[in-house]
Design an enzyme around this catalytic site. Structure first.
Site, PDB file in Angstrom:
ATOM      1  N   CYS A  97       0.908  -1.129   0.056  1.00 30.78           N
ATOM      2  CA  CYS A  97      -0.090  -0.103  -0.097  1.00 30.78           C
ATOM      3  C   CYS A  97       0.686   1.149  -0.012  1.00 30.78           C
ATOM      4  CB  CYS A  97      -1.094   0.045   1.108  1.00 30.78           C
ATOM      5  SG  CYS A  97      -0.112  -0.313   2.883  1.00 30.78           S
ATOM      6  N   GLU A 140      -7.329  -6.201  -0.824  1.00 31.72           N
ATOM      7  CA  GLU A 140      -7.177  -5.323   0.405  1.00 31.72           C
ATOM      8  C   GLU A 140      -6.202  -4.227  -0.048  1.00 31.72           C
ATOM      9  OE1 GLU A 140      -5.481  -3.806   4.265  1.00 31.72           O
ATOM     10  OE2 GLU A 140      -4.504  -5.436   2.953  1.00 31.72           O
ATOM     11  N   ARG A 155      -9.159   1.668  11.629  1.00 29.60           N
ATOM     12  CA  ARG A 155      -8.538   1.049  10.659  1.00 29.60           C
ATOM     13  C   ARG A 155      -9.390   0.953   9.105  1.00 29.60           C
ATOM     14  NH1 ARG A 155      -3.518  -1.060  10.570  1.00 29.60           N
ATOM     15  NH2 ARG A 155      -2.730  -1.968   8.645  1.00 29.60           N
ATOM     16  N   ARG A 188     -10.195   0.417   5.380  1.00 24.14           N
ATOM     17  CA  ARG A 188      -9.449  -0.271   4.256  1.00 24.14           C
ATOM     18  C   ARG A 188     -10.665  -0.651   3.196  1.00 24.14           C
ATOM     19  NH1 ARG A 188      -5.682   1.405   6.398  1.00 24.14           N
ATOM     20  NH2 ARG A 188      -3.666  -0.049   6.868  1.00 24.14           N
TER      21      ARG A 188
HETATM   22  C1  LIG Z   1       0.074  -4.740   2.732  1.00 23.59           C
HETATM   23  S1  LIG Z   1       1.413  -6.091   3.350  1.00 23.59           S
HETATM   24  C2  LIG Z   1       0.291  -7.564   3.198  1.00 23.59           C
HETATM   25  C3  LIG Z   1       0.128  -7.934   4.973  1.00 23.59           C
HETATM   26  C4  LIG Z   1      -0.609  -9.222   4.817  1.00 23.59           C
HETATM   27  N1  LIG Z   1      -1.901  -9.065   4.216  1.00 23.59           N
HETATM   28  C5  LIG Z   1      -0.722  -9.552   6.457  1.00 23.59           C
HETATM   29  O1  LIG Z   1      -2.078  -9.681   6.995  1.00 23.59           O
HETATM   30  O2  LIG Z   1       0.220  -9.554   7.213  1.00 23.59           O
HETATM   31  C6  LIG Z   1       2.132  -6.158   1.863  1.00 23.59           C
HETATM   32  C7  LIG Z   1       2.998  -7.192   1.839  1.00 23.59           C
HETATM   33  O3  LIG Z   1       3.853  -7.361   0.542  1.00 23.59           O
HETATM   34  C8  LIG Z   1       4.926  -7.784   0.641  1.00 23.59           C
HETATM   35  N2  LIG Z   1       5.674  -7.474  -0.792  1.00 23.59           N
HETATM   36  C9  LIG Z   1       6.045  -6.245  -1.292  1.00 23.59           C
HETATM   37  N3  LIG Z   1       6.579  -6.487  -2.739  1.00 23.59           N
HETATM   38  C10 LIG Z   1       6.531  -7.711  -2.707  1.00 23.59           C
HETATM   39  C11 LIG Z   1       6.977  -8.687  -4.061  1.00 23.59           C
HETATM   40  N4  LIG Z   1       7.392  -8.164  -5.108  1.00 23.59           N
HETATM   41  N5  LIG Z   1       6.552  -9.995  -3.794  1.00 23.59           N
HETATM   42  C12 LIG Z   1       6.249 -10.559  -2.478  1.00 23.59           C
HETATM   43  N6  LIG Z   1       5.682  -9.809  -1.737  1.00 23.59           N
HETATM   44  C13 LIG Z   1       6.124  -8.496  -1.675  1.00 23.59           C
HETATM   45  C14 LIG Z   1       5.806  -7.065   1.592  1.00 23.59           C
HETATM   46  O4  LIG Z   1       6.892  -7.513   2.233  1.00 23.59           O
HETATM   47  C15 LIG Z   1       4.399  -6.865   2.666  1.00 23.59           C
HETATM   48  O5  LIG Z   1       4.599  -8.014   3.636  1.00 23.59           O
END
Ligand SMILES: C[S@@+](CC[C@H](N)C(=O)[O-])C[C@H]1O[C@@H](n2cnc3c(N)ncnc32)[C@H](O)[C@@H]1O
Length: 353
Positions: free
Chosen positions: A98, A136, A180, A182
């Site tokens: 995000c 989300e 929060r 979303r």
């Molecule tokens: C908003 S968080 C999601 C959190 C998850 N929904 C939770 O409940 O914990 C976004 C996640 O995307 C991961 N991310 C970012 N770039 C990515 C990529 N290229 N491939 C895989 N994951 C990635 C980040 O490390 C982060 O943990």
């Protein structure tokens, strides 16, 4: 009532007596967890009996946390994942990064390279064609670039054959003392299911803050005397316990709930009664993580991970709606096919007579 209507209502009544969500009529069984973080989606889906077949996250600390708690080793960078290597699954979850859309980001939105990670979701959806998608993002995602970002996601999902709806939901409406908001996007592939999908209704109340605060938090969580005094000089609380919130302009306010936990913001901006930071366990509780979730890694790592996570009860309620819609369509189809086979049976019997 004619004979056909009578038969339909009898069969429907019998079927309705079974649990509408966990009934075996729902053929939603497995899920994939893209951008899995520490598994907010995973817990919500698990609580409804669904099984994870694939997860991925580029962040090593998240992958370790996930493996420790769920026994599943997530893949790393989604860009390196071949869609064909992802096992078939019924629901695809993705809380995609995000930062490009968040108010604490720089609002570059679609111009930011990371904003295009949703293309990776589409790439996997295109090959695996899950029955349902739940995505989300932060509230600002709906207004980013005048709605262009949200629109781009929804249009591309429609092009892939999904009926889509979106809504802004607030964790406060799902029993958690955390404001929060979303954007939740739901995509359903089977014809007719979206017409049966209902967004969850807000609950009347949320858990009292006192229920999730630790009794004896370690000294390290307390703000310095200087910070505590500064806060007190700017604010007189109306209630306790309360979470004091300092905004960017230095104004302090307090509520019987927490403002949204964030991944990268200064951890001093939220203080319990103006005195101390939230502990990792309290932060997890504010997102609805169960006590059985075991924390590995440093406080700063968990703060970032929890700040990125989805509120579990909120997602669980949305997934319940998805399961319920699928159960209803199957039930409806079963009533229709029961009636058709009954007609065939009656025709055959009349031949024998
Ligand atoms: C908003 S968080 C999601 C959190 C998850 N929904 C939770 O409940 O914990 C976004 C996640 O995307 C991961 N991310 C970012 N770039 C990515 C990529 N290229 N491939 C895989 N994951 C990635 C980040 O490390 C982060 O943990």
């Amino acid at each position: 009532m004619d004979r056909r209507s009578e038969t339909i209502s009898k069969i429907s009544a019998k079927l309705t007596n079974s649990n509408p969500i966990l009934t075996p009529l729902s053929d939603i069984v497995t899920f994939s967890d893209l951008f899995c973080g520490i598994g907010g989606f995973h817990y919500a889906a698990n609580q409804l009996g669904l099984k994870c077949v694939f997860a991925c996250d580029v962040d090593q600390a998240c992958r370790e946390q996930y493996k420790h708690n769920f026994g599943i080793e997530p893949a790393s960078d989604i860009k390196l994942v071949r869609a064909e290597d992802v096992p078939d699954h019924d629901v695809l979850f993705a809380g995609f990064p995000c930062q490009p859309f968040s108010i604490i980001g720089d609002r570059k939105g679609l111009n930011d390279r990371r904003g295009t990670l949703y293309h990776e979701i589409l790439r996997i959806v295109n090959v695996k064609k899950p029955k349902a998608l739940v995505l989300e993002n932060v509230r600002q995602f709906a207004t980013n670039s005048n709605g262009r970002a949200l629109n781009a996601v929804l249009v591309s999902l429609c092009d892939l054959g999904y009926s889509c709806q979106w809504k802004v939901l607030n964790a406060l409406d799902f029993g958690l003392p955390q404001k929060r908001e979303r954007v939740i996007m739901v995509g359903l592939r089977r014809p007719g299911v979206m017409e049966l999908f209902e967004w969850p209704k807000p609950l009347q109340d949320y858990k009292p803050l006192a229920d999730l605060l630790e009794k004896n938090p370690a000294r390290k969580h307390f703000a310095s005397e200087r910070i505590q005094k500064k806060r007190l000089s700017r604010h007189t609380p109306k209630t306790s316990p309360a979470i004091w919130h300092e905004n960017k302009g230095g104004n302090v306010s307090s509520y019987p709930f927490s403002c949204a936990l964030r991944a990268n913001a200064s951890h001093n901006y939220l203080l319990v009664d103006g005195k101390r930071r939230l502990t990792p366990r309290e932060q997890l509780r504010l997102q609805g993580f169960p006590e059985s979730f075991e924390v590995i890694g440093s406080d700063s790592q968990i703060r970032k991970q929890v700040g990125n996570a989805v509120p579990i009860p909120m997602i669980k309620s949305v997934v319940e709606g998805v399961l319920s819609a699928h159960s209803q369509i199957k039930r409806r189809n079963r009533v229709t096919s029961t009636l058709s086979s009954r007609r065939v049976h009656e025709r055959d019997s009349s031949v024998h007579l």
